[in-house]
Design a protein around this motif. Structure first.
Motif, PDB file in Angstrom:
ATOM      1  N   GLU A 432       0.821  -1.214   0.000  1.00 44.13           N
ATOM      2  CA  GLU A 432       0.000   0.000   0.000  1.00 44.13           C
ATOM      3  C   GLU A 432       0.850   1.257   0.000  1.00 44.13           C
ATOM      4  OE1 GLU A 432      -2.912  -1.234   3.295  1.00 44.13           O
ATOM      5  OE2 GLU A 432      -4.090   0.071   1.978  1.00 44.13           O
ATOM      6  N   GLU A 454      -9.426   3.273  -3.331  1.00 43.77           N
ATOM      7  CA  GLU A 454      -9.658   4.455  -2.506  1.00 43.77           C
ATOM      8  C   GLU A 454      -8.587   5.510  -2.771  1.00 43.77           C
ATOM      9  OE1 GLU A 454     -10.412   3.480   1.576  1.00 43.77           O
ATOM     10  OE2 GLU A 454     -10.097   5.571   2.196  1.00 43.77           O
ATOM     11  N   TYR A 457      -9.060   6.897  -6.529  1.00 41.48           N
ATOM     12  CA  TYR A 457     -10.203   7.790  -6.766  1.00 41.48           C
ATOM     13  C   TYR A 457     -10.192   9.012  -5.846  1.00 41.48           C
ATOM     14  CZ  TYR A 457     -11.918   4.409 -10.087  1.00 41.48           C
ATOM     15  OH  TYR A 457     -12.033   3.589 -11.177  1.00 41.48           O
ATOM     16  N   GLU A 458      -9.448   8.929  -4.764  1.00 45.28           N
ATOM     17  CA  GLU A 458      -9.227  10.115  -3.939  1.00 45.28           C
ATOM     18  C   GLU A 458      -8.420  11.123  -4.757  1.00 45.28           C
ATOM     19  OE1 GLU A 458      -6.335  10.146  -0.447  1.00 45.28           O
ATOM     20  OE2 GLU A 458      -8.226   9.498   0.457  1.00 45.28           O
ATOM     21  N   CYS A 486     -15.021   2.466  -7.333  1.00 48.09           N
ATOM     22  CA  CYS A 486     -15.591   3.559  -6.538  1.00 48.09           C
ATOM     23  C   CYS A 486     -17.084   3.338  -6.328  1.00 48.09           C
ATOM     24  CB  CYS A 486     -15.333   4.894  -7.239  1.00 48.09           C
ATOM     25  SG  CYS A 486     -15.882   4.917  -8.950  1.00 48.09           S
TER      26      CYS A 486
END
Lengths: 487, 557
Positions: A432, A454, A457-458, A486
């Motif tokens: 990650e 996450e 798309y953030e 998303c």
């Protein structure tokens, strides 16, 4: 029961032999090699055709029950088939017919359960081949691979990230059936084939809906067949290798090869990945010890007419460019013949999947990069690995020019011991964090799976917002693979 | 009605773009109303579309475009983007439209040789871009509509094909990252750009929004505004500058001092099947740089300088040229490779019974055609607009398989001949097909060009009747639908009032209306959509999501 669906309803649609709710089966579909937590589905159903899928979607919509389509066999690696909200897994592997192979128009139509080996065998009989991803696993579905926008190894035939996918029949989340591109009409597929069409044109008048289903992880619709573009089998091939410690020199040479369209297959592997692929059932570490740090593989092809003459001329031109780039060309590297590389990378992995050979498990990081970004991302990865206690030697690197050299697919394969819980957790944390660092260094995660959506798309909230609007059109009840991307 | 200069909307638009970049002058605004194909939609006998815009603004940046779009949303106005124009869609299709003329946004922002793309604004033309690319050994696909067209418009919002489609792919396929001001004013940075990772791809993250951005055609200015894009560019083995002269044939450029690694071959065949076979074989052998075909009637139209010249040239050339042909340009890295490719080509000709059209291999034709294949230039515009001022294809606008190509071509030629004999269409001997080859010969794109006199309503309507006949025949016999032909056929049946009613309806209205209502208000959709599994309904649902205020002056469907 799952939502409001009971076993009888499913049996009525798919037959009792194709509905499973025993613990062993449900457990098998509840998790994969990714870091996503397991979640057991309520049922696994193996539909036999489109009409059953439509019927299943109807009752799933009525009862708001999640449906998760899967077409490849295990092992799965990306978490996309883990049913995060339970529901029903639709295993399409039994829909495995090759519906036609057409030499004249260089195209084949296949169902989701067809795998690379059987399709290649059918194509070979007609003097054709499908450009395929680097050494896919034996159980990988061709349709699944196309829908994942998996790049293949022949940049000159990779005109678009969609390739080799052409048209598809899709059951939307609403239960409506649609054929994309030219297959939409006028007339039925049978009418069109009779008239001479072969479902090769990807676009509708003002949309290209197939692009919404690629990269969607089964969240927009369920594909029941696709057509794929095929290419002629070369008459002569001249595979060659270049190797060394200087990645940038090899990249420069690769760039020129692809730009000038001098070769068919072309990619770069590091020693770890090449060893994992080439060792087959042998000792990966021992082979890696003998290999150079970077290996560029490419193949010059001649076709039906004057093939040797073509190869000879292109090889001469290639050698001149290699000289300019200070790259030496070889027929073999450290005893590994280029012929063998051509052979093993162009077909599915016959035995243990190559990503599992070195340590038993593998976590992939893959992204699209600019030319300048490749060396930078490799350096970032190595620095990160060094700082975080990941053995750099156990991280394979694969660089694949895509779309005729307009961008590069880069893949880092973190080989690890899956059964060692502590190591697995360490790799998960590193995975990650490393992805975030790479994203900040220009790595574009065009296909965000498992833990990455996450973060992705953030970063691109507008795209996420538009995708949610589109999703509301095709799957208004969010029953298709909820929790992914998303959605 | 033009916007009142005292209105709040006008004042806000003026504040955004500046006094010198906004107008409501009817004379200026009418230049946006006079459009190719206008004779089929508005009052017959001239090319004026029925509706004048409210105002024309010339934004200079993405920020200004975004602000204009938001003002339109706020005041219940519609908007339409316009770059180099062409075709009736470029004019307002409903009342209350503000035209955004993007001519101030005309910069090539970057040429990236390593990732092989050019980052451009909307008003960059193909010729402008190609000249800069060749300086660094690169080239771009050029739409055969003309090198004076916007490269962004073709890739992002329009349509069309070019000779480079052979190995560069269809124009839309060359699109990488895109900056798209959505109809509600939000800016979508499509693909890698949205993640801050440059312009290298338009696909992702996850499903590709390119799938709703365009299909064979784009949104034609009717769904937001594309303000920047990156286009794929390709290796160019030719000179860094093309030296031309136009002395050999009046009005035409020719390539001077053709280098020895470039050669053009114009080939003929006895029948369409053999030609299709040869095209596919060229693709399978991976030879050739660009490829296409222009039937003799159309070629003569293109080579003629005036109408009188056309008559003379047709008499001299028509019978001297074979009917079925294609042209391939070889451009290689060495003379040796060129000779090899020529030997492969000869073998293909031997297998398919084809030959060289010797007349066109000679100067000045050789140099004129070579230049046309590389630059497109003015030859195609001469061909289709030079004689009468109006043209379209019947059929056209779709690619087809090898099996369909010849049958489609011969069918449309036969249908066209009778209107020529009636004196209603320009006489190209019926042989006006044009086409290109996509993706290494995987598919073939065909148009049968038809030219008519837009000042003569009977001539315009002869073309419409031909479209109807061709559509009927191709749908029935070939399962082929020409979306462009259908649009023209159906547009011509509508009076301007109906068109306005249609455009005022929201997507929801149209979805919910009964079939009869839909047929009455949207004959184009009523005909085309059901033939394509109602794809237009899905498109409308998507557009409704993107454009909740119905602010874009959407083109059909």
């Amino acid at each position: 029961m799952s939502g409001g669906i009971d076993r009888k309803q499913l049996v009525d649609i798919a037959g009792k032999d194709n509905v499973f709710d025993d613990e062993e089966t449900l457990d098998a579909y509840s998790q994969d090699e990714s870091f996503l937590p397991p979640r057991r589905p309520s049922f696994v159903v193996k539909p036999k055709g489109r009409d059953e899928i439509v019927a299943l979607l109807k009752i799933a919509n009525e009862t708001k029950t999640p449906l998760v389509p899967v077409s490849s066999g295990p092992p799965h690696f990306r978490g996309d088939t883990v049913p995060e909200y339970g529901g029903i897994v639709l295993d399409l592997s039994g829909m495995s017919k090759i519906l036609f192979v057409d030499r004249e128009d260089r195209v084949a139509m296949i169902e989701p359960g067809v795998r690379f080996r059987e399709l290649q065998a059918a194509l070979r009989k007609e003097g054709m081949k499908l450009p395929i991803p680097l050494c896919p696993r034996e159980t990988k579905s061709v349709v699944g691979s196309c829908l994942e926008r998996e790049p293949h190894t022949i940049p000159k035939y990779h005109l678009d990230h969609c390739d080799p996918l052409s048209c598809a029949e899709v059951v939307f989340g609403t239960g409506d059936v649609f054929c994309t591109g030219e297959a939409a009409g006028p007339g039925t597929i049978e009418d069109k084939q009779k008239a001479g069409w072969r479902q090769k044109i990807r676009v509708e008048p003002q949309t290209e809906l197939i692009r919404l289903f690629q990269g969607s992880q089964g969240t927009m619709g369920i594909v029941t067949w696709v057509t794929v573009r095929c290419e002629v089998m070369p008459g002569t091939q001249k595979p060659l290798l270049a190797a060394g410690d200087d990645l940038e020199a090899l990249l420069e040479f690769l760039y020129r090869l692809v730009r000038m369209r001098l070769c068919d297959e072309a990619f770069i592997l590091d020693g770890a990945d090449m060893a994992a692929i080439a060792a087959e059932d042998g000792d990966v570490d021992a082979l890696q010890d003998t290999l150079p740090r970077w290996i560029l593989f490419f193949c010059i092809s001649g076709y039906r007419i004057l093939p040797e003459e073509r190869v000879s001329i292109l090889e001469k031109e290639t050698r001149e460019i290699a000289k300019l780039c200070n790259v030496g060309l070889q027929d073999a590297v450290a005893g590994l013949p280029a012929e063998k590389v051509l052979d093993i990378t162009g077909q599915p992995c016959a035995d243990t999947y190559w990503k599992l050979r070195k340590r038993g498990a593998c976590q992939d990081i893959y992204f699209i990069s600019s030319f300048d970004g490749i060396a930078r991302c490799v350096e970032v990865m190595r620095e990160f690995a060094g700082r975080n206690g990941l053995p750099v030697r156990d991280i394979g690197v694969y660089v694949q020019p895509v779309c005729q050299g307009h961008g590069y697919h880069c893949e880092f394969n973190i080989f690890h011991k899956g059964e060692d819980h502590a190591e697995r957790e360490r790799v998960k944390d590193a995975y990650e964090s490393l992805c975030r660092v790479l994203l900040n260094n220009g790595a574009f995660f065009s296909r965000p799976y498992d833990l990455l959506p996450e973060m992705v798309y953030e970063r691109d909230a507008v795209a996420g917002g538009v995708l949610r609007k589109v999703k509301s059109v095709f799957d208004p009840n969010n029953i298709l693979n909820p929790g992914k991307l998303c959605f | 009605m033009a916007l009142e200069e005292s209105s709040q909307a006008y004042r806000q638009l003026r504040e955004i773009v500046g006094e010198e970049n906004i107008t409501t002058d009817p004379v200026v605004m009418d230049t946006y109303v006079w459009q190719w194909l206008g004779d089929l939609v508005g009052e017959k006998g001239n090319c004026f579309m029925p509706l004048r815009p409210e105002a024309v603004v010339l934004p200079g940046s993405t920020r200004e475009v975004q602000r204009v779009v938001k003002v339109c949303n706020r005041f219940g106005l519609k908007f339409k983007a316009h770059s180099t124009g062409w075709i009736s869609y470029a004019a307002p299709l409903t009342e209350g439209v503000v035209i955004l003329d993007l001519r101030r946004m005309d910069r090539i922002l970057e040429i990236n040789t390593k990732d092989m793309y050019a980052l451009i604004e909307p008003y960059v033309t193909f010729s402008q871009l190609q000249a800069e690319l060749m300086k660094v050994g690169l080239n771009c696909e050029v739409n055969a509509a003309g090198s004076n067209c916007s490269a962004l418009a073709q890739a992002a919002a329009g349509f069309g094909a070019g000779y480079g489609n052979y190995h560069m792919g269809y124009g839309a396929g060359t699109l990488l990252g895109v900056e798209w001001v959505l109809p509600d004013g939000e800016v979508l940075k499509m693909g890698s750009l949205g993640s801050g990772c440059g312009w290298i791809t338009s696909d992702g993250p996850g499903p590709s929004l390119k799938g709703i951005m365009r299909g064979h055609m784009g949104t034609l200015g009717g769904c937001g505004v594309f303000t920047k894009c990156a286009l794929r560019v390709y290796h160019w083995p030719g000179p860094t500058e093309i030296v031309c002269e136009n002395e050999a044939m009046p009005g035409y450029e020719r390539f001077v001092n053709l280098p020895d690694n470039i050669a053009m071959y114009y080939l003929y065949f006895d029948d369409y099947e053999k030609r299709s076979e040869a095209i596919c074989k060229v693709g399978e052998e991976d030879i050739g740089y660009v490829m296409g075909f222009m039937q003799r009637g159309l070629a003569i139209l293109g080579l003629a300088d005036t109408n009188a010249h056309f008559v003379d040239l047709k008499e001299d050339l028509f019978d001297a040229l074979p009917s079925i042909s294609f042209v391939v340009l070889l451009a290689t890295h060495s003379r040796e490779e060129l000779e090899h490719q020529k030997r492969v080509l000869e073998k293909i000709l031997e297998e398919t019974g084809g030959g060289y059209i010797e007349l066109l291999q000679q100067e000045p034709f050789n140099d004129v055609i070579t230049l046309h294949l590389i630059k497109v230039g003015t030859l195609s515009a001469h061909a289709v607009c030079g004689r009468s001022g109006a043209f379209l294809c019947a059929p056209g606008s779709n690619a087809v398989t090898r099996r369909i190509a010849g049958r489609l071509e011969s069918l449309s030629i036969e249908l066209k001949k009778k209107y020529i004999e009636e004196g209603k269409l320009v006489d190209d001997g019926g042989e006006g097909t044009w086409g290109v080859v996509w993706d290494h010969g995987h598919t073939i794109y065909i148009e049968n060009l038809v030219e008519w006199d837009p000042a003569d309503p009977e001539s315009s309507m002869a073309h419409v009747r031909l479209q109807e006949e061709v559509n009927k025949e191709t749908i029935e016999k070939l399962s082929y639908l020409s979306s462009m032909g259908t649009f023209v056929e159906e547009s011509a049946k509508m009076n301007p009032e109906d068109m306005v009613k249609l455009k005022d309806m929201t997507p929801s209205d149209l979805i919910e209306k009964s079939e009869e209502m839909a047929a009455a208000h949207s004959p184009y959709d009523a005909k085309l959509g059901p033939l394509l599994r109602n794809y237009h309904v899905w498109l409308r649902r998507i557009r409704e999501q993107l454009d909740p205020n119905n602010s874009s002056d959407a083109s059909p469907p």
